[in-house]
Design a protein around this motif. Sequence first.
Motif, PDB file in Angstrom:
ATOM      1  N   MET A  31      73.886   9.822  35.061  1.00  0.00           N
ATOM      2  CA  MET A  31      73.025  10.816  34.255  1.00  0.00           C
ATOM      3  C   MET A  31      73.703  11.940  34.787  1.00  0.00           C
ATOM      4  SD  MET A  31      71.249   9.580  31.689  1.00  0.00           S
ATOM      5  CE  MET A  31      69.737  10.665  32.272  1.00  0.00           C
ATOM      6  N   ASP A  32      73.962  11.461  35.952  1.00  0.00           N
ATOM      7  CA  ASP A  32      74.455  13.563  36.070  1.00  0.00           C
ATOM      8  C   ASP A  32      76.479  13.484  36.710  1.00  0.00           C
ATOM      9  OD1 ASP A  32      75.400  15.334  38.218  1.00  0.00           O
ATOM     10  OD2 ASP A  32      73.604  15.689  38.925  1.00  0.00           O
ATOM     11  N   GLN A  33      76.700  13.566  35.640  1.00  0.00           N
ATOM     12  CA  GLN A  33      78.795  13.252  36.443  1.00  0.00           C
ATOM     13  C   GLN A  33      78.672  14.067  37.258  1.00  0.00           C
ATOM     14  OE1 GLN A  33      80.664  12.054  33.919  1.00  0.00           O
ATOM     15  NE2 GLN A  33      79.907  10.657  32.907  1.00  0.00           N
ATOM     16  N   PHE A  34      78.488  15.463  37.139  1.00  0.00           N
ATOM     17  CA  PHE A  34      79.153  16.264  38.450  1.00  0.00           C
ATOM     18  C   PHE A  34      78.766  15.357  39.705  1.00  0.00           C
ATOM     19  CE2 PHE A  34      77.853  19.432  42.022  1.00  0.00           C
ATOM     20  CZ  PHE A  34      78.981  19.489  41.818  1.00  0.00           C
ATOM     21  N   ALA A  35      78.109  15.031  39.843  1.00  0.00           N
ATOM     22  CA  ALA A  35      77.606  14.691  41.614  1.00  0.00           C
ATOM     23  C   ALA A  35      78.227  12.378  41.573  1.00  0.00           C
ATOM     24  CB  ALA A  35      75.725  13.963  41.664  1.00  0.00           C
ATOM     25  N   LEU A  52      77.323   3.289  42.524  1.00  0.00           N
ATOM     26  CA  LEU A  52      75.904   3.313  42.435  1.00  0.00           C
ATOM     27  C   LEU A  52      74.850   4.393  42.015  1.00  0.00           C
ATOM     28  CD1 LEU A  52      74.801   0.216  45.333  1.00  0.00           C
ATOM     29  CD2 LEU A  52      75.914   0.454  42.687  1.00  0.00           C
ATOM     30  N   GLU A  53      73.842   4.501  40.588  1.00  0.00           N
ATOM     31  CA  GLU A  53      72.726   5.186  40.684  1.00  0.00           C
ATOM     32  C   GLU A  53      72.042   4.232  40.691  1.00  0.00           C
ATOM     33  OE1 GLU A  53      72.952   8.057  36.768  1.00  0.00           O
ATOM     34  OE2 GLU A  53      72.307   5.934  36.181  1.00  0.00           O
ATOM     35  N   THR A  54      70.887   5.279  41.976  1.00  0.00           N
ATOM     36  CA  THR A  54      69.935   4.580  41.768  1.00  0.00           C
ATOM     37  C   THR A  54      68.802   6.097  41.477  1.00  0.00           C
ATOM     38  OG1 THR A  54      68.128   4.004  43.769  1.00  0.00           O
ATOM     39  CG2 THR A  54      69.805   6.099  44.589  1.00  0.00           C
ATOM     40  N   THR A  55      67.711   5.507  41.013  1.00  0.00           N
ATOM     41  CA  THR A  55      66.616   6.058  40.618  1.00  0.00           C
ATOM     42  C   THR A  55      65.811   5.956  41.403  1.00  0.00           C
ATOM     43  OG1 THR A  55      67.283   6.145  38.351  1.00  0.00           O
ATOM     44  CG2 THR A  55      65.034   6.766  38.388  1.00  0.00           C
ATOM     45  N   GLN A  65      81.123  -5.184  55.090  1.00  0.00           N
ATOM     46  CA  GLN A  65      82.789  -4.741  55.684  1.00  0.00           C
ATOM     47  C   GLN A  65      82.629  -3.450  55.806  1.00  0.00           C
ATOM     48  OE1 GLN A  65      84.466  -4.745  51.374  1.00  0.00           O
ATOM     49  NE2 GLN A  65      84.679  -3.197  52.161  1.00  0.00           N
ATOM     50  N   ASP A  66      82.873  -2.832  56.742  1.00  0.00           N
ATOM     51  CA  ASP A  66      83.798  -1.718  57.063  1.00  0.00           C
ATOM     52  C   ASP A  66      84.062  -0.570  55.718  1.00  0.00           C
ATOM     53  OD1 ASP A  66      82.841  -2.536  60.136  1.00  0.00           O
ATOM     54  OD2 ASP A  66      84.875  -1.706  60.814  1.00  0.00           O
ATOM     55  N   THR A  67      82.776   0.351  56.446  1.00  0.00           N
ATOM     56  CA  THR A  67      83.607   1.070  54.869  1.00  0.00           C
ATOM     57  C   THR A  67      83.319   2.913  54.794  1.00  0.00           C
ATOM     58  OG1 THR A  67      83.287   1.919  51.985  1.00  0.00           O
ATOM     59  CG2 THR A  67      81.430   1.418  53.463  1.00  0.00           C
ATOM     60  N   MET A  68      83.192   3.353  54.558  1.00  0.00           N
ATOM     61  CA  MET A  68      83.384   4.910  54.014  1.00  0.00           C
ATOM     62  C   MET A  68      82.334   5.191  52.877  1.00  0.00           C
ATOM     63  SD  MET A  68      84.802   6.600  56.384  1.00  0.00           S
ATOM     64  CE  MET A  68      84.800   7.833  56.681  1.00  0.00           C
ATOM     65  N   LEU A  69      81.060   5.854  53.295  1.00  0.00           N
ATOM     66  CA  LEU A  69      80.084   6.223  51.734  1.00  0.00           C
ATOM     67  C   LEU A  69      79.697   7.955  51.632  1.00  0.00           C
ATOM     68  CD1 LEU A  69      76.774   6.619  52.390  1.00  0.00           C
ATOM     69  CD2 LEU A  69      77.543   4.666  53.071  1.00  0.00           C
ATOM     70  N   SER A  70      79.458   7.928  50.596  1.00  0.00           N
ATOM     71  CA  SER A  70      78.892   9.467  50.257  1.00  0.00           C
ATOM     72  C   SER A  70      77.693   9.309  49.059  1.00  0.00           C
ATOM     73  CB  SER A  70      79.682   9.969  49.593  1.00  0.00           C
ATOM     74  OG  SER A  70      79.029  11.631  50.137  1.00  0.00           O
ATOM     75  N   VAL A  71      76.762   9.935  49.831  1.00  0.00           N
ATOM     76  CA  VAL A  71      75.241   9.879  48.623  1.00  0.00           C
ATOM     77  C   VAL A  71      75.204  11.705  48.116  1.00  0.00           C
ATOM     78  CG1 VAL A  71      72.685   9.865  48.983  1.00  0.00           C
ATOM     79  CG2 VAL A  71      74.243   8.691  50.387  1.00  0.00           C
ATOM     80  N   THR A  72      75.605  12.039  46.842  1.00  0.00           N
ATOM     81  CA  THR A  72      74.489  12.909  46.647  1.00  0.00           C
ATOM     82  C   THR A  72      74.137  12.694  45.432  1.00  0.00           C
ATOM     83  OG1 THR A  72      76.547  12.674  44.716  1.00  0.00           O
ATOM     84  CG2 THR A  72      77.718  13.464  46.526  1.00  0.00           C
ATOM     85  N   GLY A  73      73.590  13.649  44.499  1.00  0.00           N
ATOM     86  CA  GLY A  73      72.890  14.289  43.589  1.00  0.00           C
ATOM     87  C   GLY A  73      71.124  14.066  44.931  1.00  0.00           C
ATOM     88  N   ALA A  74      70.551  13.487  43.848  1.00  0.00           N
ATOM     89  CA  ALA A  74      68.840  13.390  44.423  1.00  0.00           C
ATOM     90  C   ALA A  74      68.550  13.282  45.949  1.00  0.00           C
ATOM     91  CB  ALA A  74      67.871  12.842  44.168  1.00  0.00           C
ATOM     92  N   ARG A 109      67.969  11.190  40.697  1.00  0.00           N
ATOM     93  CA  ARG A 109      68.819   9.961  40.470  1.00  0.00           C
ATOM     94  C   ARG A 109      69.715  10.484  41.940  1.00  0.00           C
ATOM     95  NH1 ARG A 109      67.669   9.813  35.163  1.00  0.00           N
ATOM     96  NH2 ARG A 109      67.270   7.401  34.663  1.00  0.00           N
ATOM     97  N   ALA A 110      70.177   9.257  43.071  1.00  0.00           N
ATOM     98  CA  ALA A 110      71.268   9.192  43.960  1.00  0.00           C
ATOM     99  C   ALA A 110      72.384   9.115  43.407  1.00  0.00           C
ATOM    100  CB  ALA A 110      70.475   9.007  45.183  1.00  0.00           C
ATOM    101  N   TYR A 111      73.498   8.670  43.551  1.00  0.00           N
ATOM    102  CA  TYR A 111      75.458   8.264  43.367  1.00  0.00           C
ATOM    103  C   TYR A 111      74.976   7.866  45.282  1.00  0.00           C
ATOM    104  CZ  TYR A 111      73.589   9.678  39.413  1.00  0.00           C
ATOM    105  OH  TYR A 111      73.221   9.652  37.749  1.00  0.00           O
TER     106      TYR A 111
END
Length: 174
Positions: A31-35, A52-55, A65-74, A109-111
């Motif tokens: 829904m939020d291409q930019f985020a 993942l898009e969560t509402t 597993q070990d990883t890097m993550l980022s949360v954007t949007g809401a 919505r968060a990404y």
Amino acid sequence: MTVLRPGLLTTVQDSGRWGYQAQGVPVSGPMDQFASRQANRRVGNDERSAVLETTLSGLELRMEQDTMLSVTGADLGALLDGVPIPLNATVACTAGSIVRFGRRARGGRAYLAFDGGVATRPVLGSRATHVVSGLGGLDGRALRAGDRIRLGPAARAGVPHADWSGRSVSEAGA
């Protein structure tokens, strides 16, 4: 990763399924291409990679597993092992870590982008979920408790990522 709680509505999304509209196939995508693009860039992925898009609320994941993550949007109150995850930052998480979304502060919505992207099977060249038609994502549906989701190989091994303090991981000694 393993889905402990799926939240209100969580789906796999990428940049969409383009080129099939004349045959009645929806584009889908976030829904939020930019985020979505911003989250991918923060972990070193191609900006079209699956996220993942969560509402609104309730998503809870256990990282396998070990990883890097980022949360954007809401701002949906994202936590990593009980510690707030800053929006628009890149954080390292280890196998066994719990990512949880709590109280909604702003937006809908968060990404979540993970280094290497979400690695579900592509359908017509896209991993984007379209729930109504049952295409893409994880069996064409929203996530459910107990689902296991694979991540792709690290996008760019060795690319410095920011940790909680804003320093690069290599500077932080990680």
